[in-house]
Design a protein around this motif. Structure first.
Motif, PDB file in Angstrom:
ATOM      1  N   GLU A  18       0.835  -1.210   0.000  1.00  0.00           N
ATOM      2  CA  GLU A  18       0.000   0.000   0.000  1.00  0.00           C
ATOM      3  C   GLU A  18       0.871   1.263   0.000  1.00  0.00           C
ATOM      4  O   GLU A  18       0.541   2.251  -0.669  1.00  0.00           O
ATOM      5  CB  GLU A  18      -0.931   0.000   1.219  1.00  0.00           C
ATOM      6  N   GLN A  19       1.974   1.231   0.738  1.00  0.00           N
ATOM      7  CA  GLN A  19       2.907   2.361   0.744  1.00  0.00           C
ATOM      8  C   GLN A  19       3.672   2.428  -0.577  1.00  0.00           C
ATOM      9  O   GLN A  19       3.896   3.516  -1.118  1.00  0.00           O
ATOM     10  CB  GLN A  19       3.914   2.219   1.887  1.00  0.00           C
ATOM     11  N   MET A  20       4.070   1.275  -1.073  1.00  0.00           N
ATOM     12  CA  MET A  20       4.865   1.215  -2.292  1.00  0.00           C
ATOM     13  C   MET A  20       4.109   1.787  -3.482  1.00  0.00           C
ATOM     14  O   MET A  20       4.710   2.411  -4.370  1.00  0.00           O
ATOM     15  CB  MET A  20       5.272  -0.240  -2.556  1.00  0.00           C
ATOM     16  N   GLU A  21       2.810   1.602  -3.509  1.00  0.00           N
ATOM     17  CA  GLU A  21       2.004   2.160  -4.593  1.00  0.00           C
ATOM     18  C   GLU A  21       2.160   3.678  -4.653  1.00  0.00           C
ATOM     19  O   GLU A  21       2.343   4.260  -5.723  1.00  0.00           O
ATOM     20  CB  GLU A  21       0.536   1.779  -4.397  1.00  0.00           C
ATOM     21  N   GLY A  22       2.126   4.337  -3.503  1.00  0.00           N
ATOM     22  CA  GLY A  22       2.308   5.790  -3.453  1.00  0.00           C
ATOM     23  C   GLY A  22       3.719   6.207  -3.832  1.00  0.00           C
ATOM     24  O   GLY A  22       3.924   7.230  -4.506  1.00  0.00           O
ATOM     25  N   ILE A  23       4.711   5.433  -3.428  1.00  0.00           N
ATOM     26  CA  ILE A  23       6.111   5.723  -3.750  1.00  0.00           C
ATOM     27  C   ILE A  23       6.340   5.622  -5.256  1.00  0.00           C
ATOM     28  O   ILE A  23       7.025   6.465  -5.854  1.00  0.00           O
ATOM     29  CB  ILE A  23       7.048   4.768  -2.977  1.00  0.00           C
ATOM     30  N   LEU A  24       5.754   4.614  -5.889  1.00  0.00           N
ATOM     31  CA  LEU A  24       5.887   4.458  -7.346  1.00  0.00           C
ATOM     32  C   LEU A  24       5.197   5.604  -8.086  1.00  0.00           C
ATOM     33  O   LEU A  24       5.714   6.118  -9.083  1.00  0.00           O
ATOM     34  CB  LEU A  24       5.290   3.119  -7.785  1.00  0.00           C
ATOM     35  N   SER A  25       4.051   6.001  -7.603  1.00  0.00           N
ATOM     36  CA  SER A  25       3.328   7.126  -8.223  1.00  0.00           C
ATOM     37  C   SER A  25       4.154   8.406  -8.129  1.00  0.00           C
ATOM     38  O   SER A  25       4.281   9.156  -9.103  1.00  0.00           O
ATOM     39  CB  SER A  25       1.980   7.306  -7.528  1.00  0.00           C
ATOM     40  N   LYS A  26       4.752   8.650  -6.980  1.00  0.00           N
ATOM     41  CA  LYS A  26       5.597   9.829  -6.773  1.00  0.00           C
ATOM     42  C   LYS A  26       6.806   9.827  -7.707  1.00  0.00           C
ATOM     43  O   LYS A  26       7.282  10.882  -8.147  1.00  0.00           O
ATOM     44  CB  LYS A  26       6.061   9.866  -5.314  1.00  0.00           C
ATOM     45  N   ALA A  27       7.300   8.620  -8.054  1.00  0.00           N
ATOM     46  CA  ALA A  27       8.471   8.495  -8.934  1.00  0.00           C
ATOM     47  C   ALA A  27       8.109   8.662 -10.410  1.00  0.00           C
ATOM     48  O   ALA A  27       9.005   8.646 -11.265  1.00  0.00           O
ATOM     49  CB  ALA A  27       9.139   7.148  -8.722  1.00  0.00           C
ATOM     50  N   GLY A  28       6.823   8.820 -10.720  1.00  0.00           N
ATOM     51  CA  GLY A  28       6.423   9.088 -12.102  1.00  0.00           C
ATOM     52  C   GLY A  28       5.770   7.931 -12.829  1.00  0.00           C
ATOM     53  O   GLY A  28       5.661   7.949 -14.052  1.00  0.00           O
ATOM     54  N   PHE A  29       5.309   6.929 -12.073  1.00  0.00           N
ATOM     55  CA  PHE A  29       4.657   5.768 -12.691  1.00  0.00           C
ATOM     56  C   PHE A  29       3.144   5.848 -12.506  1.00  0.00           C
ATOM     57  O   PHE A  29       2.652   6.426 -11.532  1.00  0.00           O
ATOM     58  CB  PHE A  29       5.172   4.470 -12.069  1.00  0.00           C
ATOM     59  N   ASN A  30       2.402   5.259 -13.451  1.00  0.00           N
ATOM     60  CA  ASN A  30       0.953   5.142 -13.300  1.00  0.00           C
ATOM     61  C   ASN A  30       0.521   3.730 -13.685  1.00  0.00           C
ATOM     62  O   ASN A  30       1.352   2.864 -13.907  1.00  0.00           O
ATOM     63  CB  ASN A  30       0.218   6.215 -14.116  1.00  0.00           C
ATOM     64  N   ARG A  31      -0.788   3.495 -13.724  1.00  0.00           N
ATOM     65  CA  ARG A  31      -1.333   2.150 -13.974  1.00  0.00           C
ATOM     66  C   ARG A  31      -0.634   1.114 -13.076  1.00  0.00           C
ATOM     67  O   ARG A  31      -0.219   0.048 -13.543  1.00  0.00           O
ATOM     68  CB  ARG A  31      -1.207   1.766 -15.444  1.00  0.00           C
ATOM     69  N   ILE A  32      -0.501   1.464 -11.831  1.00  0.00           N
ATOM     70  CA  ILE A  32       0.244   0.627 -10.881  1.00  0.00           C
ATOM     71  C   ILE A  32      -0.638  -0.521 -10.398  1.00  0.00           C
ATOM     72  O   ILE A  32      -1.750  -0.310  -9.915  1.00  0.00           O
ATOM     73  CB  ILE A  32       0.725   1.478  -9.690  1.00  0.00           C
ATOM     74  N   GLU A  33      -0.125  -1.735 -10.555  1.00  0.00           N
ATOM     75  CA  GLU A  33      -0.809  -2.930 -10.049  1.00  0.00           C
ATOM     76  C   GLU A  33       0.152  -3.667  -9.110  1.00  0.00           C
ATOM     77  O   GLU A  33       1.359  -3.631  -9.316  1.00  0.00           O
ATOM     78  CB  GLU A  33      -1.175  -3.879 -11.201  1.00  0.00           C
ATOM     79  N   TRP A  34      -0.393  -4.319  -8.121  1.00  0.00           N
ATOM     80  CA  TRP A  34       0.445  -5.175  -7.287  1.00  0.00           C
ATOM     81  C   TRP A  34      -0.305  -6.430  -6.892  1.00  0.00           C
ATOM     82  O   TRP A  34      -1.530  -6.451  -6.827  1.00  0.00           O
ATOM     83  CB  TRP A  34       0.999  -4.446  -6.071  1.00  0.00           C
ATOM     84  N   LYS A  35       0.455  -7.482  -6.676  1.00  0.00           N
ATOM     85  CA  LYS A  35      -0.128  -8.784  -6.363  1.00  0.00           C
ATOM     86  C   LYS A  35       0.740  -9.498  -5.345  1.00  0.00           C
ATOM     87  O   LYS A  35       1.955  -9.616  -5.530  1.00  0.00           O
ATOM     88  CB  LYS A  35      -0.232  -9.634  -7.640  1.00  0.00           C
ATOM     89  N   ARG A  36       0.140  -9.965  -4.270  1.00  0.00           N
ATOM     90  CA  ARG A  36       0.862 -10.726  -3.254  1.00  0.00           C
ATOM     91  C   ARG A  36       0.975 -12.187  -3.689  1.00  0.00           C
ATOM     92  O   ARG A  36       0.032 -12.750  -4.249  1.00  0.00           O
ATOM     93  CB  ARG A  36       0.140 -10.669  -1.911  1.00  0.00           C
ATOM     94  N   PHE A  37       2.125 -12.791  -3.419  1.00  0.00           N
ATOM     95  CA  PHE A  37       2.335 -14.218  -3.642  1.00  0.00           C
ATOM     96  C   PHE A  37       2.480 -14.920  -2.292  1.00  0.00           C
ATOM     97  O   PHE A  37       3.147 -14.407  -1.386  1.00  0.00           O
ATOM     98  CB  PHE A  37       3.605 -14.484  -4.460  1.00  0.00           C
ATOM     99  N   THR A  38       1.896 -16.117  -2.174  1.00  0.00           N
ATOM    100  CA  THR A  38       2.099 -17.007  -1.017  1.00  0.00           C
ATOM    101  C   THR A  38       1.949 -16.265   0.315  1.00  0.00           C
ATOM    102  O   THR A  38       2.917 -16.073   1.054  1.00  0.00           O
ATOM    103  CB  THR A  38       3.474 -17.714  -1.087  1.00  0.00           C
ATOM    104  N   PHE A  39       0.727 -15.833   0.588  1.00  0.00           N
ATOM    105  CA  PHE A  39       0.359 -15.183   1.854  1.00  0.00           C
ATOM    106  C   PHE A  39       1.072 -13.844   2.073  1.00  0.00           C
ATOM    107  O   PHE A  39       1.090 -13.330   3.190  1.00  0.00           O
ATOM    108  CB  PHE A  39       0.642 -16.106   3.051  1.00  0.00           C
ATOM    109  N   GLY A  40       1.666 -13.293   1.023  1.00  0.00           N
ATOM    110  CA  GLY A  40       2.329 -12.001   1.161  1.00  0.00           C
ATOM    111  C   GLY A  40       3.802 -12.063   1.452  1.00  0.00           C
ATOM    112  O   GLY A  40       4.420 -11.040   1.780  1.00  0.00           O
ATOM    113  N   ILE A  41       4.418 -13.236   1.310  1.00  0.00           N
ATOM    114  CA  ILE A  41       5.863 -13.351   1.511  1.00  0.00           C
ATOM    115  C   ILE A  41       6.608 -12.611   0.407  1.00  0.00           C
ATOM    116  O   ILE A  41       7.700 -12.072   0.610  1.00  0.00           O
ATOM    117  CB  ILE A  41       6.287 -14.834   1.545  1.00  0.00           C
ATOM    118  N   SER A  42       6.011 -12.575  -0.775  1.00  0.00           N
ATOM    119  CA  SER A  42       6.592 -11.871  -1.913  1.00  0.00           C
ATOM    120  C   SER A  42       5.490 -11.062  -2.585  1.00  0.00           C
ATOM    121  O   SER A  42       4.312 -11.454  -2.547  1.00  0.00           O
ATOM    122  CB  SER A  42       7.191 -12.883  -2.905  1.00  0.00           C
TER     123      SER A  42
END
Length: 235
Positions: free
Chosen positions: A204-228
Motif C-alpha cells: 500500500e505504501q509502495m504504490e504511493g512511492i511508485l506514483s511519486k516516482a512518475g509511474f501510473n497504472r500501478i498494479e500489485w499482487k501478493r504471492f504465497t500469503f504475502g511473503i513476496s
C-alpha cells in the motif's frame, strides 16, 4: 563518504562474499517457491513484448535468464554493484548460450549511465530493498524507460495476517540466519535479509512511492500469503 555510499559499499562487499552460494541458498530458503514467483512475474510482463530490457540489481542473473527464455527479447542488460555476483551470472549465461542476448555491467542504481528512454522495460527481482536511496533509484528506473514502457518489481515482503505473519517472523529471524551461516559462512548476510525485508515499504505504501516516482497504472499482487509481492507499472 556519505552515509548512503557507505551502505552501498557494505552491501557490495556482502554480496561479493556470498556470491558463490547465493543461488543455492536463495532456492533453499524459499523452499523453491521463488521460482514460481519469478515465472508469474515474467509472464505478467511478457504480454507487453518488451525488446530492450534493463534488469536492475541483477545479481547472478537468474531473473535475466528467465526473461530471456520466456519473453525472448532482443537484448537484456543486467546491472549490479557486485562484480562477484555478476561473475557468477556471466558463467550461467555462457552455459546457456545466451551471451548474445544478455550482457552485464556495473551500475549505481541511483545514477544510471544510460540515456533517457533507453529501455522498453526495467525489471528488478529481490534487489530494490538493497537500494541505499529507494526514491532516487526508482526515479532513475523511470528516466531510462521509454514513454509507455513498463516497470516490473518482485520483492520480499512481510505477510500481513495471522498466523503467517508470526510464523514467517520466526522463520526469517531464526531459520534464515542459521542456514545462511552454515552454507555461506557469513555471519551478517542472512541477518541482514530479514531486517531489509521488514524495513521495506508494504504494498500500500509502495504504490504511493511508485506514483511519486512518475509511474501510473500501478498494479500489485501478493504471492504465497504475502511473503513476496509483484509490482507492475507504466511510465
Amino acid at each position: 563518504m556519505a552515509e548512503g555510499k557507505v551502505k552501498q559499499e557494505q552491501i557490495r562487499r556482502m554480496f561479493d562474499r556470498i556470491a558463490p552460494t547465493y543461488d543455492k541458498l536463495n532456492h533453499m530458503l524459499s523452499l523453491g517457491i521463488d521460482r514460481r514467483w519469478r515465472r508469474s512475474a515474467v509472464d505478467a510482463l511478457g504480454k507487453f513484448n518488451p525488446q530492450q530490457i534493463l534488469d536492475i540489481a541483477t545479481g547472478t542473473g537468474d531473473f535475466a535468464l528467465l526473461l530471456a527464455k520466456r519473453i525472448k527479447p532482443q537484448h537484456i542488460t543486467g546491472a549490479d554493484i557486485s562484480e562477484g555476483m555478476m561473475a557468477v551470472g556471466r558463467e550461467k549465461v555462457l552455459k546457456e548460450g545466451l551471451q548474445d542476448t544478455i550482457s552485464f555491467q556495473w551500475e549505481d542504481c541511483t545514477n544510471l549511465s544510460f540515456p533517457d528512454g533507453s529501455f522498453d522495460a526495467v525489471t528488478s527481482a529481490y534487489g530494490i530493498r538493497n537500494f541505499h536511496d529507494l526514491d532516487a533509484g526508482l526515479r532513475e528506473m523511470q528516466r531510462v524507460l521509454r514513454s509507455g514502457g513498463h516497470l516490473l518489481i518482485v520483492e520480499l515482503t512481510s505477510p500481513p495476517r495471522f498466523p503467517m505473519k508470526q510464523l514467517f517472523w520466526v522463520y526469517a529471524h531464526v531459520v534464515m540466519p542459521l542456514l545462511g551461516r552454515l552454507i555461506s559462512h557469513d555471519d551478517s548476510a542472512y541477518t541482514y535479509l530479514p531486517a531489509s525485508m521488514e524495513a521495506f515499504p508494504q504494498p500500500e505504501q509502495m504504490e504511493g512511492i511508485l506514483s511519486k516516482a512518475g509511474f501510473n497504472r500501478i498494479e500489485w499482487k501478493r504471492f504465497t500469503f504475502g511473503i513476496s509481492t509483484m509490482y507492475l507499472a507504466e511510465k
